[in-house]
Design a protein around this motif. Structure first.
Motif, PDB file in Angstrom:
ATOM      1  N   ASP A   8       0.831  -1.207   0.000  1.00  0.00           N
ATOM      2  CA  ASP A   8       0.000   0.000   0.000  1.00  0.00           C
ATOM      3  C   ASP A   8       0.869   1.262   0.000  1.00  0.00           C
ATOM      4  O   ASP A   8       0.536   2.262  -0.664  1.00  0.00           O
ATOM      5  N   GLU A   9       1.987   1.241   0.753  1.00  0.00           N
ATOM      6  CA  GLU A   9       2.900   2.381   0.738  1.00  0.00           C
ATOM      7  C   GLU A   9       3.467   2.589  -0.669  1.00  0.00           C
ATOM      8  O   GLU A   9       3.571   3.722  -1.152  1.00  0.00           O
ATOM      9  N   TYR A  10       3.832   1.492  -1.307  1.00  0.00           N
ATOM     10  CA  TYR A  10       4.345   1.568  -2.680  1.00  0.00           C
ATOM     11  C   TYR A  10       3.304   2.193  -3.617  1.00  0.00           C
ATOM     12  O   TYR A  10       3.629   3.036  -4.470  1.00  0.00           O
ATOM     13  N   ARG A  11       2.037   1.807  -3.459  1.00  0.00           N
ATOM     14  CA  ARG A  11       0.979   2.363  -4.313  1.00  0.00           C
ATOM     15  C   ARG A  11       0.799   3.858  -4.048  1.00  0.00           C
ATOM     16  O   ARG A  11       0.387   4.602  -4.944  1.00  0.00           O
ATOM     17  N   ARG A  12       1.101   4.302  -2.819  1.00  0.00           N
ATOM     18  CA  ARG A  12       0.988   5.730  -2.494  1.00  0.00           C
ATOM     19  C   ARG A  12       2.257   6.505  -2.856  1.00  0.00           C
ATOM     20  O   ARG A  12       2.299   7.723  -2.683  1.00  0.00           O
ATOM     21  N   GLY A  13       3.285   5.788  -3.332  1.00  0.00           N
ATOM     22  CA  GLY A  13       4.521   6.459  -3.725  1.00  0.00           C
ATOM     23  C   GLY A  13       5.582   6.498  -2.661  1.00  0.00           C
ATOM     24  O   GLY A  13       6.624   7.140  -2.838  1.00  0.00           O
ATOM     25  N   VAL A  14       5.376   5.828  -1.526  1.00  0.00           N
ATOM     26  CA  VAL A  14       6.395   5.750  -0.475  1.00  0.00           C
ATOM     27  C   VAL A  14       7.152   4.442  -0.681  1.00  0.00           C
ATOM     28  O   VAL A  14       6.657   3.360  -0.346  1.00  0.00           O
ATOM     29  N   LEU A  15       8.341   4.529  -1.253  1.00  0.00           N
ATOM     30  CA  LEU A  15       9.064   3.348  -1.692  1.00  0.00           C
ATOM     31  C   LEU A  15      10.034   2.848  -0.618  1.00  0.00           C
ATOM     32  O   LEU A  15      10.522   3.639   0.204  1.00  0.00           O
ATOM     33  N   PRO A  16      10.346   1.561  -0.635  1.00  0.00           N
ATOM     34  CA  PRO A  16      11.344   1.030   0.286  1.00  0.00           C
ATOM     35  C   PRO A  16      12.750   1.410  -0.173  1.00  0.00           C
ATOM     36  O   PRO A  16      12.967   1.769  -1.331  1.00  0.00           O
ATOM     37  N   SER A  17      13.702   1.324   0.735  1.00  0.00           N
ATOM     38  CA  SER A  17      15.107   1.513   0.398  1.00  0.00           C
ATOM     39  C   SER A  17      15.873   0.282   0.858  1.00  0.00           C
ATOM     40  O   SER A  17      15.303  -0.634   1.434  1.00  0.00           O
ATOM     41  N   GLY A  18      17.171   0.276   0.616  1.00  0.00           N
ATOM     42  CA  GLY A  18      17.984  -0.865   0.998  1.00  0.00           C
ATOM     43  C   GLY A  18      18.336  -1.721  -0.203  1.00  0.00           C
ATOM     44  O   GLY A  18      17.784  -1.573  -1.299  1.00  0.00           O
ATOM     45  N   LYS A  19      19.274  -2.659   0.014  1.00  0.00           N
ATOM     46  CA  LYS A  19      19.772  -3.498  -1.066  1.00  0.00           C
ATOM     47  C   LYS A  19      18.679  -4.379  -1.674  1.00  0.00           C
ATOM     48  O   LYS A  19      18.739  -4.747  -2.846  1.00  0.00           O
ATOM     49  N   GLY A  20      17.674  -4.742  -0.879  1.00  0.00           N
ATOM     50  CA  GLY A  20      16.623  -5.615  -1.386  1.00  0.00           C
ATOM     51  C   GLY A  20      15.423  -4.888  -1.950  1.00  0.00           C
ATOM     52  O   GLY A  20      14.419  -5.525  -2.320  1.00  0.00           O
ATOM     53  N   ALA A  21      15.500  -3.550  -2.057  1.00  0.00           N
ATOM     54  CA  ALA A  21      14.340  -2.773  -2.490  1.00  0.00           C
ATOM     55  C   ALA A  21      13.950  -3.087  -3.933  1.00  0.00           C
ATOM     56  O   ALA A  21      12.761  -3.189  -4.255  1.00  0.00           O
ATOM     57  N   ARG A  22      14.953  -3.228  -4.816  1.00  0.00           N
ATOM     58  CA  ARG A  22      14.633  -3.466  -6.229  1.00  0.00           C
ATOM     59  C   ARG A  22      13.850  -4.758  -6.403  1.00  0.00           C
ATOM     60  O   ARG A  22      12.867  -4.806  -7.155  1.00  0.00           O
ATOM     61  N   GLU A  23      14.250  -5.814  -5.700  1.00  0.00           N
ATOM     62  CA  GLU A  23      13.551  -7.098  -5.822  1.00  0.00           C
ATOM     63  C   GLU A  23      12.129  -6.999  -5.275  1.00  0.00           C
ATOM     64  O   GLU A  23      11.189  -7.554  -5.856  1.00  0.00           O
ATOM     65  N   LEU A  24      11.966  -6.280  -4.164  1.00  0.00           N
ATOM     66  CA  LEU A  24      10.634  -6.114  -3.585  1.00  0.00           C
ATOM     67  C   LEU A  24       9.744  -5.306  -4.520  1.00  0.00           C
ATOM     68  O   LEU A  24       8.562  -5.637  -4.722  1.00  0.00           O
ATOM     69  N   GLY A  48      11.205   7.771  -0.096  1.00  0.00           N
ATOM     70  CA  GLY A  48       9.845   8.258   0.054  1.00  0.00           C
ATOM     71  C   GLY A  48       9.589   9.498  -0.767  1.00  0.00           C
ATOM     72  O   GLY A  48       8.552   9.627  -1.433  1.00  0.00           O
ATOM     73  N   ALA A  49      10.560  10.430  -0.756  1.00  0.00           N
ATOM     74  CA  ALA A  49      10.379  11.678  -1.491  1.00  0.00           C
ATOM     75  C   ALA A  49      10.394  11.434  -2.995  1.00  0.00           C
ATOM     76  O   ALA A  49       9.579  11.972  -3.745  1.00  0.00           O
ATOM     77  N   ASP A  50      11.328  10.579  -3.479  1.00  0.00           N
ATOM     78  CA  ASP A  50      11.408  10.308  -4.911  1.00  0.00           C
ATOM     79  C   ASP A  50      10.146   9.621  -5.416  1.00  0.00           C
ATOM     80  O   ASP A  50       9.649   9.915  -6.501  1.00  0.00           O
TER      81      ASP A  50
END
Length: 391
Positions: free
Chosen positions: A234-250, A384-386
């Motif tokens: 849900d955060e991803y759908r709102r534009g709040v993205l994860p960070s960290g080395k595993g973010a791209r896979e998630l 989150g900002a990006d």
């Protein structure tokens, strides 16, 4: 509370023996006797509030326990009891001495008289003194501490208003273990008294209530991990993205879910609801392990940094206590992880980097650790900002 309300297990033939378990246990505590003993008729009830017996709704436990046990106490009975059960057995003998032939009391805290008991127990501290004096302020003092800043700082659950039902102990612990980061550390198995209080006591083999408790923990843990995975989506759908080395896979997983929701063959109308999203994210949720300051998506043991450091690359679970989530390719950081990293960066700088008593090498190591924590905070803020700017 009538005696018929108690769940009672019986076995054998011969002279009658009543077996009373202790605090947090049940009649299962005596299960080993059923297979190894003979020559007597054993009656083992689940005391009120334990096992499969009900709880007294509001009356005093000491009164209700004796009333419930009375119908199961034969004439001239031999009573074998452990811990809290031993206290009840002594009370039974005092109330109905003509019905108790002998007592075998195990683990009983005994004092020569009430005055000595009050003095010795009261010497344990203020809360103990207030308790033995029967003052209502004892509970208020406990509630104020647990529900106040100190208790909340330790992560303790608030004590609710009203009477506390001991039957809810297993449920409360199961939820606490399932919903806290990496459980309660080793509480599931290794804390002796947690095991005793939530299973069958000191002398029982695994099974019965213990198996049910651990199964409930596993069920609630999976439900909590599913909830957290959906929240991250849900955060991803709102534009709040994860960070960290595993973010791209998630993010690739979330994009695949978007594709599945947005594309379907012509035919019957497809309803996009929470249950469908849950089904699509179910497999990903099963790989989630929750840390205090990160999520570990443990999909490939060979890529887990903690297992490489430990030399156990084929392990079935990550070593969350060895997690270095800033470097692990399966770890992600989310908005809720920002504060622990910020606190870590600040505390390391103040306590270690600026400490003149430490060697220059130690201060340099601390500075690197503080800067790495600050970089994690910056990455969380930037992700989150990006993401919001990209909407």
């Amino acid at each position: 509370m009538s005696g018929d309300s108690l769940f009672v297990t019986s076995w054998g033939r011969g002279p009658e023996v009543v077996l009373l378990h202790g605090l947090g246990a049940s009649s299962w505590y005596w299960e080993s006797l059923a297979a190894t003993s003979s020559g007597f008729l054993a009656t083992a009830p689940d005391l009120l509030g334990f096992g499969r017996s009900p709880s007294p709704p509001d009356a005093s436990y000491d009164v209700c326990h004796l009333a419930a046990l009375a119908p199961h106490l034969p004439e001239r009975a031999v009573v074998v009891a452990h811990s809290t059960g031993a206290i009840l057995a002594a009370a039974l003998a005092a109330r109905w001495p003509e019905r108790v032939a002998s007592l075998l009391l195990l683990g009983l805290t005994a004092f020569p008289n009430e005055a000595t008991a009050r003095r010795l127990i009261g010497s344990l501290g203020l809360l103990a003194r207030l308790t033995v004096d029967g003052r209502p302020s004892a509970r208020r003092l406990c509630e104020d501490w647990v529900n106040g800043p100190m208790g909340q700082r330790l992560g303790l659950l608030e004590i609710p208003d009203g009477p506390v039902n001991p039957r809810a102990l297993r449920r409360t612990l199961a939820l606490s273990i399932a919903q806290r980061p990496h459980g309660l550390m080793a509480a599931k198995v290794h804390l002796k008294h947690v095991s005793v209080a939530t299973t069958e006591g000191y002398a029982a083999r695994p099974g019965g209530h213990q198996a049910a408790f651990l199964a409930e923990v596993a069920t609630e843990e999976q439900a909590e991990h599913t909830r957290l995975t959906i929240a991250a989506y849900d955060e991803y759908r709102r534009g709040v993205l994860p960070s960290g080395k595993g973010a791209r896979e998630l993010l690739s997983c979330f994009e695949a879910v978007d594709h599945a929701l947005g594309n379907h063959e012509a035919g019957a109308v497809t309803v996009i609801d929470d249950r469908r999203v849950e089904r699509l994210l179910h497999a990903k949720a099963k790989t989630l392990h929750v840390g205090i300051a990160n999520y570990c998506w443990f999909s490939d043991p060979r890529r887990a940094l903690c297992l490489k450091l430990a030399g156990t690359p084929e392990a079935s679970e990550p070593l969350i206590g060895m997690c270095d989530s800033a470097r692990c390719p399966q770890a992600t950081h989310h908005a809720q992880h920002r504060q622990p990293w910020a606190d870590h960066a600040e505390a390391t700088m103040v306590v270690l980097v600026d400490n003149p008593r430490l060697s220059r090498l130690e201060r340099e190591r601390a500075r690197v650790a503080s800067e790495r924590a600050a970089a994690v905070v910056a990455a969380i803020d930037a992700s989150g900002a990006d993401g919001l700017r990209g909407q």
